[in-house]
Design an enzyme around this catalytic site. Structure first.
Site: not given
Length: 460
Positions: A336-338
């Site tokens: 997720e995200c990073g």
């Protein structure tokens, strides 16, 4: 048993006051095992790192949108019932939540759910008698909220304090603390908030100064009675048979979790749920470790700051190749995200420098000025290791990067908290990867983790 620290708005000093009180409570505590338990309203990752650094215990997020009202109550009850003190840091202003129509997911919402008294921080800079109007407005706006007292922050002088005290006297609202302008302690920040604890070499010195403020700037004779009420009742229990069933979901599974200064955004409850389901989390660093851990059945990449450490991630070519090969071989992966950014072809930082990454997705994650922020209802457009097509989940976006290429078969369609707000579809599903910008909390969505662990087991 607990107080909740609220601000009249963002930027009034909630985190400084919270950390000062936590440090003082820790020093005052008579309990060695579970003296001070902290909580944070909302989806924040970084403030809880500072809480945990002081208390030695994981800070727990209380978010009724990402989880549910009942989960917030149970989480608070579970983790505060054995603590000597419990303190909750609010989010934004007291009544600021997911929408302007009501206070859903606000500090006030959580205060009502838990029946916890509010300590309101007032920014006293550039005001005197008007502070009474501000305090009166907050006190009467919602009579269901019990504002037990105020903390006066950024007080300029003894004369300034005298004027503020005179103005507040008719309200009979206790002054629980006074912080002078020179008491401000600067904690460095950057594009997503405070700099994480792991990157601060002088953090112990900052905490020492905060502890001094906590002990000397607050009226503990008035504060301690607010912390002395009986603990809340435990709101849930789980039978031995149900516990064994839960543990069997991940029994014998080893999940490699990326955890270092590039990947540090994890909800404590999410990690606990992996363990409660019987899985073993194997920590590793995509910056330092040359390869993935041995004998693993799944990969977990949280958010963080891969853009800040893109050079170091790129230099560790053998780690990138190890992840690339493991994913292509079919190992179930949640990012997720990073984590999504790391699995892209490259990251382009704020200086427009490009760094090679794992190259699972044929796109670059490019940093920009625009902040994408808010709750999202994600509707699955295809099956993934966590979801079935058509499933709906709540998540949260918080990033300043965007992808240069959008997947032609995106993982999610997105709606805002107000369902009429539509956002661009996002996320990637390739091999056995579920990757998206949207952060998830598994607390009230354990079926997602159940699905992921089941996929890990069947892929062994």
């Amino acid at each position: 048993m607990a107080i909740i620290i609220a601000g009249e708005r963002s930027g009034v000093g909630k985190t400084t006051v919270t950390l000062a009180l936590l440090a003082a409570m820790k020093a005052r505590s008579r309990s060695a095992e579970s003296p001070v338990q902290s909580f944070k309203v909302g989806p924040d990752y970084i403030d809880p790192m500072f809480h945990s650094y002081i208390t030695g215990l994981p800070c727990r997020n209380l978010d009724p949108v990402l989880t549910s009202e009942s989960y917030v109550k149970s989480c608070f009850a579970k983790h505060s019932q054995n603590a000597e003190y419990a303190l909750i840091e609010g989010v934004m202003g007291l009544f600021d939540g997911a929408t302007g129509k009501d206070d859903t997911a606000s500090t006030a919402h959580v205060a009502r759910l838990l029946n916890v008294p509010v300590v309101l921080i007032l920014n006293c800079a550039s005001t005197s008698r008007s502070i009474a109007a501000i305090a009166h407005g907050y006190r009467t706006f919602d009579p269901r909220i019990h504002i037990a007292g105020v903390v006066l922050n950024r007080v300029g002088s003894d004369r300034h304090l005298e004027l503020l005290t005179q103005a507040l006297e008719p309200l009979n609202l206790p002054i629980l603390g006074v912080l002078r302008r020179q008491d401000d302690i600067s904690i460095p920040d950057r594009h997503l908030g405070l700099v994480p604890t792991a990157e601060m070499s002088d953090l112990d010195g900052i905490i020492e100064r905060l502890a001094y403020l906590g002990e000397t700037c607050f009226d503990w004779e008035k504060l301690l009675p607010l912390l002395g009420s009986p603990p809340p009742p435990a709101l849930f229990s789980i039978g031995r048979e149900e516990e064994e069933i839960l543990r069997s979901r991940g029994e014998g599974l080893r999940i490699a979790i990326a955890q270092d200064k590039a990947f540090s955004f994890y909800y404590a409850d999410n990690l606990d749920l992996f363990r409660e389901m019987g899985a073993e989390l194997i920590h590793w660093s995509p910056i330092r470790d040359r390869t993935l851990p041995e004998n693993i059945q799944g990969l977990y990449f949280g958010g963080g700051f891969p853009e800040v450490f893109a050079s170091e991630l790129a230099e560790n070519k053998t780690a990138r190749e190890s992840v690339h090969n493991a994913i292509k071989s079919g190992i179930p992966t949640y990012a997720e995200c990073g984590g999504l950014m790391y699995l892209c072809d490259r990251i382009v930082d704020f200086q427009d420098q490009s760094f090679p990454m794992v190259n699972i997705f044929p796109t670059a994650a490019k940093m920009g000025k625009r902040l994408t922020l808010g709750y999202r209802q994600a509707i699955a457009l295809q099956d993934s290791p966590l979801m079935k097509k058509g499933d709906r989940i709540w998540g949260h976006e918080f990033h300043r990067s965007s992808l240069t290429e959008i997947c032609n078969q995106p993982l999610y369609s997105l709606q805002g908290y107000d369902s009429h707000l539509q956002y661009a579809s996002e996320g990637w599903q390739k091999y056995q990867v579920h990757a998206a910008y949207t952060h998830l909390h598994f607390g009230a969505q354990t079926h997602l983790l159940d699905s992921f662990l089941s996929r890990c087991r069947h892929s062994c």
